[in-house]
Design a protein around this motif. Structure first.
Motif, PDB file in Angstrom:
ATOM      1  N   ASN A   2      -6.510 -20.445  19.133  1.00  0.00           N
ATOM      2  CA  ASN A   2      -7.015 -20.737  17.803  1.00  0.00           C
ATOM      3  C   ASN A   2      -8.063 -19.716  17.371  1.00  0.00           C
ATOM      4  N   VAL A   3      -8.912 -19.300  18.304  1.00  0.00           N
ATOM      5  CA  VAL A   3      -9.943 -18.301  17.985  1.00  0.00           C
ATOM      6  C   VAL A   3      -9.288 -16.970  17.621  1.00  0.00           C
ATOM      7  N   ALA A   4      -8.276 -16.573  18.366  1.00  0.00           N
ATOM      8  CA  ALA A   4      -7.570 -15.318  18.069  1.00  0.00           C
ATOM      9  C   ALA A   4      -6.923 -15.381  16.693  1.00  0.00           C
ATOM     10  N   LEU A   5      -6.341 -16.527  16.352  1.00  0.00           N
ATOM     11  CA  LEU A   5      -5.719 -16.674  15.032  1.00  0.00           C
ATOM     12  C   LEU A   5      -6.757 -16.567  13.924  1.00  0.00           C
ATOM     13  N   TRP A   6      -7.921 -17.163  14.141  1.00  0.00           N
ATOM     14  CA  TRP A   6      -8.988 -17.067  13.145  1.00  0.00           C
ATOM     15  C   TRP A   6      -9.473 -15.625  12.987  1.00  0.00           C
ATOM     16  N   ILE A   7      -9.654 -14.941  14.096  1.00  0.00           N
ATOM     17  CA  ILE A   7     -10.133 -13.548  14.039  1.00  0.00           C
ATOM     18  C   ILE A   7      -9.123 -12.666  13.315  1.00  0.00           C
ATOM     19  N   ILE A   8      -7.865 -12.814  13.657  1.00  0.00           N
ATOM     20  CA  ILE A   8      -6.837 -11.982  13.026  1.00  0.00           C
ATOM     21  C   ILE A   8      -6.696 -12.338  11.555  1.00  0.00           C
ATOM     22  N   ALA A  62      -5.715 -12.994   0.718  1.00  0.00           N
ATOM     23  CA  ALA A  62      -6.998 -13.070   1.423  1.00  0.00           C
ATOM     24  C   ALA A  62      -7.594 -14.469   1.284  1.00  0.00           C
ATOM     25  N   VAL A  63      -7.519 -15.005   0.086  1.00  0.00           N
ATOM     26  CA  VAL A  63      -8.020 -16.358  -0.140  1.00  0.00           C
ATOM     27  C   VAL A  63      -7.165 -17.369   0.627  1.00  0.00           C
ATOM     28  N   GLY A  64      -5.837 -17.184   0.577  1.00  0.00           N
ATOM     29  CA  GLY A  64      -4.921 -18.120   1.223  1.00  0.00           C
ATOM     30  C   GLY A  64      -4.991 -18.114   2.733  1.00  0.00           C
ATOM     31  N   LEU A  65      -5.444 -17.019   3.316  1.00  0.00           N
ATOM     32  CA  LEU A  65      -5.570 -16.962   4.773  1.00  0.00           C
ATOM     33  C   LEU A  65      -6.781 -17.719   5.293  1.00  0.00           C
ATOM     34  N   ILE A  66      -7.797 -17.879   4.460  1.00  0.00           N
ATOM     35  CA  ILE A  66      -9.057 -18.430   4.936  1.00  0.00           C
ATOM     36  C   ILE A  66      -9.391 -19.801   4.324  1.00  0.00           C
ATOM     37  N   LEU A  67      -9.425 -19.875   3.002  1.00  0.00           N
ATOM     38  CA  LEU A  67      -9.959 -21.082   2.364  1.00  0.00           C
ATOM     39  C   LEU A  67      -9.219 -22.380   2.664  1.00  0.00           C
ATOM     40  N   PRO A  68      -7.895 -22.410   2.648  1.00  0.00           N
ATOM     41  CA  PRO A  68      -7.244 -23.703   2.916  1.00  0.00           C
ATOM     42  C   PRO A  68      -7.612 -24.286   4.283  1.00  0.00           C
ATOM     43  N   TYR A 111      -0.164  -4.265  10.624  1.00  0.00           N
ATOM     44  CA  TYR A 111      -0.458  -5.391   9.734  1.00  0.00           C
ATOM     45  C   TYR A 111       0.707  -6.376   9.684  1.00  0.00           C
ATOM     46  N   VAL A 112       1.943  -5.865   9.694  1.00  0.00           N
ATOM     47  CA  VAL A 112       3.120  -6.747   9.731  1.00  0.00           C
ATOM     48  C   VAL A 112       3.063  -7.608  10.993  1.00  0.00           C
ATOM     49  N   ALA A 113       2.797  -6.969  12.129  1.00  0.00           N
ATOM     50  CA  ALA A 113       2.763  -7.708  13.393  1.00  0.00           C
ATOM     51  C   ALA A 113       1.638  -8.748  13.401  1.00  0.00           C
ATOM     52  N   LEU A 114       0.463  -8.380  12.904  1.00  0.00           N
ATOM     53  CA  LEU A 114      -0.659  -9.321  12.886  1.00  0.00           C
ATOM     54  C   LEU A 114      -0.382 -10.503  11.963  1.00  0.00           C
ATOM     55  N   ALA A 115       0.157 -10.222  10.779  1.00  0.00           N
ATOM     56  CA  ALA A 115       0.477 -11.305   9.844  1.00  0.00           C
ATOM     57  C   ALA A 115       1.570 -12.203  10.413  1.00  0.00           C
ATOM     58  N   ALA A 116       2.555 -11.610  11.082  1.00  0.00           N
ATOM     59  CA  ALA A 116       3.618 -12.411  11.705  1.00  0.00           C
ATOM     60  C   ALA A 116       3.036 -13.293  12.810  1.00  0.00           C
ATOM     61  N   PHE A 117       2.065 -12.755  13.554  1.00  0.00           N
ATOM     62  CA  PHE A 117       1.417 -13.544  14.605  1.00  0.00           C
ATOM     63  C   PHE A 117       0.687 -14.741  14.007  1.00  0.00           C
TER      64      PHE A 117
END
Length: 130
Positions: A2-8, A62-68, A111-117
């Motif tokens: 979960n921490v890795a997902l938050w950081i990425i 950027a908003v959708g990755l964090i705020l929800p 970036y593709v790989a990180l977003a896919a992760f």
């Protein structure tokens, strides 16, 4: 995990915020930023406005990755935003290939790989649980 997902997700959000700044900078100022920004001179103003619309998509991502997830309001939007980023960056790779910019593709592939992760992690085995 979960921490890795938050950081990425945070890093991707920062990248998207920086990328969305092209919406607010005039063509002449972008071109004056150096050799890496000379690409703006090769496009018409209408095409640059379309590229600026992509900047708006980056801002929303950027908003959708964090705020929800932070606000715990429909956290399913996080993997949807990440999936959208996979498509956006895959399109960027395609554009760079067509333009012959093979040296700059590596960053977009990362970036593709990180977003896919992030999408996989939030949709799949470790969905956001609060």
């Amino acid at each position: 995990m979960n921490v890795a997902l938050w950081i990425i997700a945070g890093a991707l959000a920062a990248v998207c915020l920086v990328g969305s700044s092209k919406m607010f900078v005039p063509q002449e100022k972008l071109a004056a930023m150096g050799s890496s920004a000379q690409w703006v001179l090769e496009f018409s103003p209408g095409t640059l406005k379309a590229i600026g619309a992509v900047g708006a998509v980056e801002l929303l991502a950027a908003v959708g990755l964090i705020l929800p997830a932070v606000l715990d309001i429909t956290p399913v939007l996080v993997p949807l935003a990440a999936t959208g980023l996979v498509l956006l960056f895959a399109r960027a790779v395609t554009m760079r290939l067509r333009r012959g910019e093979k040296a700059t593709i590596v960053g977009d592939l990362v970036y593709v790989a990180l977003a896919a992760f992030v999408a996989w992690g939030r949709f799949g085995p470790m969905p956001f649980t609060g």
